[in-house]
Design a protein around this motif. Structure first.
Motif, PDB file in Angstrom:
ATOM      1  N   ALA A 105      -1.474  -0.692  -8.250  1.00  0.00           N
ATOM      2  CA  ALA A 105      -1.729   0.746  -8.306  1.00  0.00           C
ATOM      3  C   ALA A 105      -0.736   1.455  -7.392  1.00  0.00           C
ATOM      4  CB  ALA A 105      -3.154   1.032  -7.879  1.00  0.00           C
ATOM      5  N   ARG A 106      -0.082   2.437  -7.934  1.00  0.00           N
ATOM      6  CA  ARG A 106       0.910   3.204  -7.161  1.00  0.00           C
ATOM      7  C   ARG A 106       0.182   4.032  -6.122  1.00  0.00           C
ATOM      8  NH1 ARG A 106       5.241   4.500  -4.933  1.00  0.00           N
ATOM      9  NH2 ARG A 106       6.375   6.395  -5.412  1.00  0.00           N
ATOM     10  N   GLN A 165      -0.567   7.696   0.982  1.00  0.00           N
ATOM     11  CA  GLN A 165      -0.019   6.799   1.992  1.00  0.00           C
ATOM     12  C   GLN A 165       0.029   7.486   3.346  1.00  0.00           C
ATOM     13  OE1 GLN A 165       3.323   4.551   0.622  1.00  0.00           O
ATOM     14  NE2 GLN A 165       3.955   3.970   2.669  1.00  0.00           N
ATOM     15  N   ASP A 166       0.361   8.758   3.365  1.00  0.00           N
ATOM     16  CA  ASP A 166       0.416   9.506   4.621  1.00  0.00           C
ATOM     17  C   ASP A 166      -0.953   9.636   5.275  1.00  0.00           C
ATOM     18  OD1 ASP A 166       3.138   9.821   4.371  1.00  0.00           O
ATOM     19  OD2 ASP A 166       3.029  11.884   3.634  1.00  0.00           O
ATOM     20  N   LYS A 167      -2.009   9.573   4.480  1.00  0.00           N
ATOM     21  CA  LYS A 167      -3.366   9.710   5.009  1.00  0.00           C
ATOM     22  C   LYS A 167      -3.925   8.390   5.555  1.00  0.00           C
ATOM     23  CE  LYS A 167      -4.781  13.673   2.277  1.00  0.00           C
ATOM     24  NZ  LYS A 167      -5.767  14.207   1.324  1.00  0.00           N
ATOM     25  N   LEU A 168      -3.273   7.289   5.237  1.00  0.00           N
ATOM     26  CA  LEU A 168      -3.749   5.989   5.710  1.00  0.00           C
ATOM     27  C   LEU A 168      -3.559   5.850   7.221  1.00  0.00           C
ATOM     28  CD1 LEU A 168      -2.274   3.590   3.000  1.00  0.00           C
ATOM     29  CD2 LEU A 168      -4.670   4.236   3.284  1.00  0.00           C
ATOM     30  N   VAL A 203      -3.657  -2.263   1.287  1.00  0.00           N
ATOM     31  CA  VAL A 203      -4.899  -1.609   0.875  1.00  0.00           C
ATOM     32  C   VAL A 203      -5.644  -2.312  -0.260  1.00  0.00           C
ATOM     33  CG1 VAL A 203      -4.181   0.653   1.688  1.00  0.00           C
ATOM     34  CG2 VAL A 203      -3.606  -0.048  -0.632  1.00  0.00           C
ATOM     35  N   ASP A 204      -4.995  -3.251  -0.926  1.00  0.00           N
ATOM     36  CA  ASP A 204      -5.640  -4.009  -1.992  1.00  0.00           C
ATOM     37  C   ASP A 204      -4.840  -5.295  -2.232  1.00  0.00           C
ATOM     38  OD1 ASP A 204      -3.409  -3.293  -3.586  1.00  0.00           O
ATOM     39  OD2 ASP A 204      -4.476  -1.615  -4.479  1.00  0.00           O
ATOM     40  N   ALA A 205      -5.371  -6.151  -3.097  1.00  0.00           N
ATOM     41  CA  ALA A 205      -4.738  -7.448  -3.336  1.00  0.00           C
ATOM     42  C   ALA A 205      -3.297  -7.306  -3.823  1.00  0.00           C
ATOM     43  CB  ALA A 205      -5.560  -8.238  -4.352  1.00  0.00           C
ATOM     44  N   SER A 206      -3.064  -6.361  -4.689  1.00  0.00           N
ATOM     45  CA  SER A 206      -1.731  -6.146  -5.236  1.00  0.00           C
ATOM     46  C   SER A 206      -0.727  -5.778  -4.143  1.00  0.00           C
ATOM     47  CB  SER A 206      -1.813  -5.046  -6.287  1.00  0.00           C
ATOM     48  OG  SER A 206      -0.554  -4.687  -6.743  1.00  0.00           O
ATOM     49  N   HIS A 207      -1.123  -4.889  -3.259  1.00  0.00           N
ATOM     50  CA  HIS A 207      -0.232  -4.481  -2.163  1.00  0.00           C
ATOM     51  C   HIS A 207      -0.022  -5.623  -1.162  1.00  0.00           C
ATOM     52  CE1 HIS A 207      -0.839  -0.356  -3.630  1.00  0.00           C
ATOM     53  NE2 HIS A 207       0.323  -0.129  -3.046  1.00  0.00           N
ATOM     54  N   ARG A 247      -4.328 -11.970   7.265  1.00  0.00           N
ATOM     55  CA  ARG A 247      -5.718 -11.485   7.357  1.00  0.00           C
ATOM     56  C   ARG A 247      -6.099 -10.701   6.107  1.00  0.00           C
ATOM     57  NH1 ARG A 247      -4.691 -10.228  12.804  1.00  0.00           N
ATOM     58  NH2 ARG A 247      -4.354  -8.048  12.248  1.00  0.00           N
ATOM     59  N   ALA A 248      -5.202  -9.822   5.671  1.00  0.00           N
ATOM     60  CA  ALA A 248      -5.461  -9.016   4.478  1.00  0.00           C
ATOM     61  C   ALA A 248      -5.589  -9.918   3.244  1.00  0.00           C
ATOM     62  CB  ALA A 248      -4.366  -7.975   4.283  1.00  0.00           C
ATOM     63  N   ALA A 249      -4.786 -10.958   3.176  1.00  0.00           N
ATOM     64  CA  ALA A 249      -4.860 -11.894   2.048  1.00  0.00           C
ATOM     65  C   ALA A 249      -6.238 -12.549   2.002  1.00  0.00           C
ATOM     66  CB  ALA A 249      -3.758 -12.953   2.166  1.00  0.00           C
ATOM     67  N   ARG A 250      -6.745 -12.968   3.136  1.00  0.00           N
ATOM     68  CA  ARG A 250      -8.093 -13.549   3.174  1.00  0.00           C
ATOM     69  C   ARG A 250      -9.131 -12.508   2.756  1.00  0.00           C
ATOM     70  NH1 ARG A 250      -5.898 -15.965   7.778  1.00  0.00           N
ATOM     71  NH2 ARG A 250      -6.861 -14.438   9.166  1.00  0.00           N
ATOM     72  N   LYS A 251      -8.997 -11.294   3.264  1.00  0.00           N
ATOM     73  CA  LYS A 251      -9.953 -10.213   2.965  1.00  0.00           C
ATOM     74  C   LYS A 251     -10.024  -9.921   1.467  1.00  0.00           C
ATOM     75  CE  LYS A 251     -10.797  -5.310   3.801  1.00  0.00           C
ATOM     76  NZ  LYS A 251     -10.338  -4.107   4.527  1.00  0.00           N
ATOM     77  N   PHE A 252      -8.877  -9.867   0.802  1.00  0.00           N
ATOM     78  CA  PHE A 252      -8.820  -9.500  -0.609  1.00  0.00           C
ATOM     79  C   PHE A 252      -8.778 -10.714  -1.546  1.00  0.00           C
ATOM     80  CE2 PHE A 252      -7.044  -5.637   1.429  1.00  0.00           C
ATOM     81  CZ  PHE A 252      -8.002  -4.736   0.971  1.00  0.00           C
ATOM     82  N   GLY A 253      -8.923 -11.919  -0.983  1.00  0.00           N
ATOM     83  CA  GLY A 253      -8.950 -13.121  -1.802  1.00  0.00           C
ATOM     84  C   GLY A 253      -7.612 -13.467  -2.435  1.00  0.00           C
ATOM     85  N   VAL A 254      -6.542 -13.142  -1.743  1.00  0.00           N
ATOM     86  CA  VAL A 254      -5.197 -13.434  -2.247  1.00  0.00           C
ATOM     87  C   VAL A 254      -4.750 -14.778  -1.688  1.00  0.00           C
ATOM     88  CG1 VAL A 254      -2.781 -12.731  -2.206  1.00  0.00           C
ATOM     89  CG2 VAL A 254      -4.583 -11.008  -2.422  1.00  0.00           C
ATOM     90  N   GLU A 255      -4.349 -15.652  -2.587  1.00  0.00           N
ATOM     91  CA  GLU A 255      -3.831 -16.936  -2.167  1.00  0.00           C
ATOM     92  C   GLU A 255      -2.323 -16.827  -2.087  1.00  0.00           C
ATOM     93  OE1 GLU A 255      -4.174 -21.497  -3.662  1.00  0.00           O
ATOM     94  OE2 GLU A 255      -5.864 -20.159  -4.044  1.00  0.00           O
ATOM     95  N   LEU A 256      -1.806 -16.955  -0.893  1.00  0.00           N
ATOM     96  CA  LEU A 256      -0.354 -16.856  -0.694  1.00  0.00           C
ATOM     97  C   LEU A 256       0.260 -18.211  -1.008  1.00  0.00           C
ATOM     98  CD1 LEU A 256      -0.307 -14.877   2.669  1.00  0.00           C
ATOM     99  CD2 LEU A 256       0.021 -13.973   0.376  1.00  0.00           C
TER     100      LEU A 256
END
Length: 74
Positions: free
Chosen positions: A2-3, A9-12, A28-32, A60-69
């Motif tokens: 998602a773009r 992005q400025d509000k993050l 902010v998500d698995a894709s990012h 940490r974010a990968a674990r949070k969003f279930g992303v397997e690196l």
């Protein structure tokens, strides 16, 4: 992926980025997260310490969003 508009992005908060001081690579998500891991070595203008911290944030974010690196960012 998602773009993320510039406005959104400025509000993050800084904590939402792999490189918070530079506000680079939002996590902010698995894709990012996958994108941040893939582009890790392309980020310029950051110190070695910032790179190490970003590596931990991405993992940490990968674990949070279930992303397997496939490999950890280096």
């Amino acid at each position: 992926m998602a773009r993320l508009s510039t406005k959104k992005q400025d509000k993050l908060p800084e904590s939402a980025f792999a490189f918070p001081k530079a506000r680079k690579e939002p996590l902010v998500d698995a894709s990012h997260v996958r994108n941040a891991a893939a582009r890790f070595n392309q980020v310029e203008g950051v110190s070695k310490a910032e790179r190490e911290e970003a590596k931990e944030r991405i993992e940490r974010a990968a674990r949070k969003f279930g992303v397997e690196l496939s490999k950890e960012p280096d």
